[in-house]
Motif scaffolding. Sequence first.
Motif, PDB file in Angstrom:
ATOM      1  N   VAL A 116     -12.946   8.284 -17.671  1.00  0.00           N
ATOM      2  CA  VAL A 116     -11.925   7.994 -16.654  1.00  0.00           C
ATOM      3  C   VAL A 116     -10.812   9.041 -16.692  1.00  0.00           C
ATOM      4  CG1 VAL A 116     -10.152   6.352 -15.920  1.00  0.00           C
ATOM      5  CG2 VAL A 116     -12.404   5.521 -16.616  1.00  0.00           C
ATOM      6  N   GLY A 117     -10.347   9.346 -17.908  1.00  0.00           N
ATOM      7  CA  GLY A 117      -9.265  10.316 -18.057  1.00  0.00           C
ATOM      8  C   GLY A 117      -9.666  11.711 -17.610  1.00  0.00           C
ATOM      9  N   PHE A 118     -10.903  12.103 -17.921  1.00  0.00           N
ATOM     10  CA  PHE A 118     -11.385  13.428 -17.536  1.00  0.00           C
ATOM     11  C   PHE A 118     -11.501  13.535 -16.025  1.00  0.00           C
ATOM     12  CE2 PHE A 118     -15.004  16.716 -18.362  1.00  0.00           C
ATOM     13  CZ  PHE A 118     -14.140  17.739 -17.989  1.00  0.00           C
ATOM     14  N   TYR A 119     -12.047  12.489 -15.405  1.00  0.00           N
ATOM     15  CA  TYR A 119     -12.276  12.508 -13.958  1.00  0.00           C
ATOM     16  C   TYR A 119     -10.961  12.484 -13.178  1.00  0.00           C
ATOM     17  CZ  TYR A 119     -14.402  11.270  -9.457  1.00  0.00           C
ATOM     18  OH  TYR A 119     -14.802  11.254  -8.144  1.00  0.00           O
ATOM     19  N   ILE A 120     -10.136  11.467 -13.456  1.00  0.00           N
ATOM     20  CA  ILE A 120      -8.873  11.357 -12.723  1.00  0.00           C
ATOM     21  C   ILE A 120      -7.909  12.463 -13.142  1.00  0.00           C
ATOM     22  CG2 ILE A 120      -6.899   9.874 -12.192  1.00  0.00           C
ATOM     23  CD1 ILE A 120      -8.625   7.464 -12.647  1.00  0.00           C
ATOM     24  N   GLY A 121      -7.967  12.852 -14.414  1.00  0.00           N
ATOM     25  CA  GLY A 121      -7.080  13.897 -14.903  1.00  0.00           C
ATOM     26  C   GLY A 121      -7.320  15.232 -14.210  1.00  0.00           C
ATOM     27  N   THR A 122      -8.587  15.540 -13.903  1.00  0.00           N
ATOM     28  CA  THR A 122      -8.898  16.781 -13.190  1.00  0.00           C
ATOM     29  C   THR A 122      -8.279  16.764 -11.799  1.00  0.00           C
ATOM     30  OG1 THR A 122     -10.994  16.974 -14.390  1.00  0.00           O
ATOM     31  CG2 THR A 122     -10.759  18.280 -12.384  1.00  0.00           C
ATOM     32  N   MET A 123      -8.362  15.611 -11.136  1.00  0.00           N
ATOM     33  CA  MET A 123      -7.751  15.490  -9.808  1.00  0.00           C
ATOM     34  C   MET A 123      -6.226  15.582  -9.896  1.00  0.00           C
ATOM     35  SD  MET A 123      -9.912  12.281  -8.297  1.00  0.00           S
ATOM     36  CE  MET A 123     -11.685  12.153  -8.537  1.00  0.00           C
ATOM     37  N   ALA A 124      -5.661  14.919 -10.902  1.00  0.00           N
ATOM     38  CA  ALA A 124      -4.208  14.949 -11.065  1.00  0.00           C
ATOM     39  C   ALA A 124      -3.718  16.370 -11.330  1.00  0.00           C
ATOM     40  CB  ALA A 124      -3.793  14.026 -12.204  1.00  0.00           C
ATOM     41  N   PHE A 165      -1.429  10.193  -8.399  1.00  0.00           N
ATOM     42  CA  PHE A 165      -2.533  10.605  -9.272  1.00  0.00           C
ATOM     43  C   PHE A 165      -2.164  10.411 -10.741  1.00  0.00           C
ATOM     44  CE2 PHE A 165      -4.859  13.211  -5.988  1.00  0.00           C
ATOM     45  CZ  PHE A 165      -6.105  12.643  -6.219  1.00  0.00           C
ATOM     46  N   LEU A 166      -0.942  10.782 -11.105  1.00  0.00           N
ATOM     47  CA  LEU A 166      -0.516  10.660 -12.493  1.00  0.00           C
ATOM     48  C   LEU A 166      -0.429   9.193 -12.916  1.00  0.00           C
ATOM     49  CD1 LEU A 166       2.225  13.457 -12.595  1.00  0.00           C
ATOM     50  CD2 LEU A 166      -0.067  13.524 -13.589  1.00  0.00           C
ATOM     51  N   VAL A 167       0.077   8.348 -12.023  1.00  0.00           N
ATOM     52  CA  VAL A 167       0.129   6.908 -12.322  1.00  0.00           C
ATOM     53  C   VAL A 167      -1.286   6.356 -12.444  1.00  0.00           C
ATOM     54  CG1 VAL A 167       0.806   4.640 -11.442  1.00  0.00           C
ATOM     55  CG2 VAL A 167       2.383   6.579 -11.232  1.00  0.00           C
ATOM     56  N   ALA A 168      -2.175   6.763 -11.541  1.00  0.00           N
ATOM     57  CA  ALA A 168      -3.565   6.321 -11.599  1.00  0.00           C
ATOM     58  C   ALA A 168      -4.228   6.755 -12.903  1.00  0.00           C
ATOM     59  CB  ALA A 168      -4.342   6.869 -10.406  1.00  0.00           C
ATOM     60  N   LEU A 169      -3.903   7.950 -13.364  1.00  0.00           N
ATOM     61  CA  LEU A 169      -4.449   8.446 -14.627  1.00  0.00           C
ATOM     62  C   LEU A 169      -4.024   7.570 -15.793  1.00  0.00           C
ATOM     63  CD1 LEU A 169      -5.855  10.601 -16.377  1.00  0.00           C
ATOM     64  CD2 LEU A 169      -3.717  11.922 -16.317  1.00  0.00           C
ATOM     65  N   VAL A 170      -2.738   7.270 -15.852  1.00  0.00           N
ATOM     66  CA  VAL A 170      -2.222   6.439 -16.950  1.00  0.00           C
ATOM     67  C   VAL A 170      -2.819   5.041 -16.892  1.00  0.00           C
ATOM     68  CG1 VAL A 170      -0.157   5.380 -17.923  1.00  0.00           C
ATOM     69  CG2 VAL A 170      -0.086   7.749 -17.132  1.00  0.00           C
ATOM     70  N   VAL A 171      -2.815   4.432 -15.706  1.00  0.00           N
ATOM     71  CA  VAL A 171      -3.343   3.073 -15.559  1.00  0.00           C
ATOM     72  C   VAL A 171      -4.839   3.039 -15.842  1.00  0.00           C
ATOM     73  CG1 VAL A 171      -3.758   1.189 -13.929  1.00  0.00           C
ATOM     74  CG2 VAL A 171      -1.554   2.378 -13.928  1.00  0.00           C
ATOM     75  N   GLY A 172      -5.573   3.992 -15.312  1.00  0.00           N
ATOM     76  CA  GLY A 172      -7.016   4.019 -15.494  1.00  0.00           C
ATOM     77  C   GLY A 172      -7.428   4.179 -16.938  1.00  0.00           C
ATOM     78  N   VAL A 173      -6.668   4.973 -17.693  1.00  0.00           N
ATOM     79  CA  VAL A 173      -7.005   5.216 -19.098  1.00  0.00           C
ATOM     80  C   VAL A 173      -6.563   4.056 -19.987  1.00  0.00           C
ATOM     81  CG1 VAL A 173      -6.495   6.675 -21.098  1.00  0.00           C
ATOM     82  CG2 VAL A 173      -7.023   7.716 -18.890  1.00  0.00           C
ATOM     83  N   LEU A 174      -5.380   3.522 -19.736  1.00  0.00           N
ATOM     84  CA  LEU A 174      -4.822   2.510 -20.623  1.00  0.00           C
ATOM     85  C   LEU A 174      -5.278   1.092 -20.308  1.00  0.00           C
ATOM     86  CD1 LEU A 174      -1.146   3.783 -21.039  1.00  0.00           C
ATOM     87  CD2 LEU A 174      -3.140   4.216 -22.482  1.00  0.00           C
ATOM     88  N   VAL A 175      -5.630   0.819 -19.056  1.00  0.00           N
ATOM     89  CA  VAL A 175      -6.068  -0.532 -18.670  1.00  0.00           C
ATOM     90  C   VAL A 175      -7.566  -0.476 -18.400  1.00  0.00           C
ATOM     91  CG1 VAL A 175      -5.682  -2.485 -17.148  1.00  0.00           C
ATOM     92  CG2 VAL A 175      -3.800  -0.887 -17.635  1.00  0.00           C
ATOM     93  N   GLY A 176      -8.347  -0.758 -19.429  1.00  0.00           N
ATOM     94  CA  GLY A 176      -9.790  -0.621 -19.366  1.00  0.00           C
ATOM     95  C   GLY A 176     -10.477  -1.265 -18.175  1.00  0.00           C
ATOM     96  N   PRO A 177     -10.197  -2.541 -17.871  1.00  0.00           N
ATOM     97  CA  PRO A 177     -10.897  -3.198 -16.754  1.00  0.00           C
ATOM     98  C   PRO A 177     -10.641  -2.543 -15.400  1.00  0.00           C
ATOM     99  CG  PRO A 177      -9.871  -4.822 -18.198  1.00  0.00           C
ATOM    100  CD  PRO A 177      -9.349  -3.478 -18.612  1.00  0.00           C
ATOM    101  N   ILE A 178      -9.540  -1.844 -15.256  1.00  0.00           N
ATOM    102  CA  ILE A 178      -9.223  -1.208 -13.971  1.00  0.00           C
ATOM    103  C   ILE A 178      -9.980   0.103 -13.808  1.00  0.00           C
ATOM    104  CG2 ILE A 178      -7.388  -0.147 -12.597  1.00  0.00           C
ATOM    105  CD1 ILE A 178      -5.464  -2.181 -13.657  1.00  0.00           C
ATOM    106  N   ASN A 179     -10.020   0.908 -14.873  1.00  0.00           N
ATOM    107  CA  ASN A 179     -10.675   2.223 -14.923  1.00  0.00           C
ATOM    108  C   ASN A 179     -10.553   2.997 -13.594  1.00  0.00           C
ATOM    109  OD1 ASN A 179     -13.302   1.322 -13.464  1.00  0.00           O
ATOM    110  ND2 ASN A 179     -13.319   0.000 -15.270  1.00  0.00           N
ATOM    111  N   ILE A 185      -4.446   3.392  -6.185  1.00  0.00           N
ATOM    112  CA  ILE A 185      -2.993   3.585  -6.163  1.00  0.00           C
ATOM    113  C   ILE A 185      -2.611   4.684  -5.182  1.00  0.00           C
ATOM    114  CG2 ILE A 185      -1.036   4.360  -7.582  1.00  0.00           C
ATOM    115  CD1 ILE A 185      -2.337   2.971  -9.957  1.00  0.00           C
ATOM    116  N   LEU A 186      -3.536   5.589  -4.919  1.00  0.00           N
ATOM    117  CA  LEU A 186      -3.256   6.687  -3.993  1.00  0.00           C
ATOM    118  C   LEU A 186      -2.902   6.178  -2.602  1.00  0.00           C
ATOM    119  CD1 LEU A 186      -6.084   9.161  -5.040  1.00  0.00           C
ATOM    120  CD2 LEU A 186      -3.630   9.485  -5.363  1.00  0.00           C
ATOM    121  N   PHE A 187      -3.434   5.018  -2.247  1.00  0.00           N
ATOM    122  CA  PHE A 187      -3.139   4.475  -0.920  1.00  0.00           C
ATOM    123  C   PHE A 187      -1.675   4.086  -0.787  1.00  0.00           C
ATOM    124  CE2 PHE A 187      -7.769   3.824  -1.088  1.00  0.00           C
ATOM    125  CZ  PHE A 187      -8.123   4.396   0.120  1.00  0.00           C
TER     126      PHE A 187
END
Length: 217
Positions: A116-124, A165-179, A185-187
């Motif tokens: 999740v971090g690698f994927y969203i982090g690249t976009m961020a 994107f940065l918020v999505a990265l943090v949430v996706g990495v730290l909150v497992g079920p959301i991934n 969040i981009l919307f």
Amino acid sequence: MQTTLGLNRLVFFTDAVTAIAITLLILPVVDSVAKASTTGYSAGQFLAQNESQLIGLTMSFAVIARLWVSHHSTFEHVAAYNAPLMLLNIVWVFTIVLLPFPTEMISQFPTSSLTVGFYIGTMAANALVLTAMVLLVHRNPTLEDTANPISALQIFTSVAVTAAFLVALVVGVLVGPINFWALLILFVSIPAQMIYDRRAARSRAAQAEAERRCNAE
């Protein structure tokens, strides 16, 4: 000495690399089709077994296309370039080239904070670099096209998308079920842009009215 030809080459290079990167997304799926054809799988079975790969392909295609549109819109306001802008553009291109890698990872490995971090982090990272280019061009009159300057709304949009994107990265990495669902969040940036645009329009209207009254007096 920087020339218009040099700027055009920079843009053409970026477009070419983006086109290659977006094409590479489909190659793993094509390889999977070739392998599946030798196992006797039906088309339905193949699609069912490669669902995650196809979803990743579609999502990453849409993301790269959207990132390219943002880059294209930014360079519509660029009249010249310098070394910092070229360097930022090369970093932006690298994030585009890199994106097929995490896309394949999320289709082949179980969902984890790393994928999740690698994927969203690249976009961020891509969005962050683009915002840096937007601000660099806007703050440098030798780079910005004076006949077509970057608007305040465009700057706000770039910053808002990067923040999302940065918020999505943090949430996706730290909150497992959301991934990966954290990308929704981009919307949020869409209504934020609309609110900003309305407020800016009211401010311009109020300023125009004040100038009209001042001239009338």
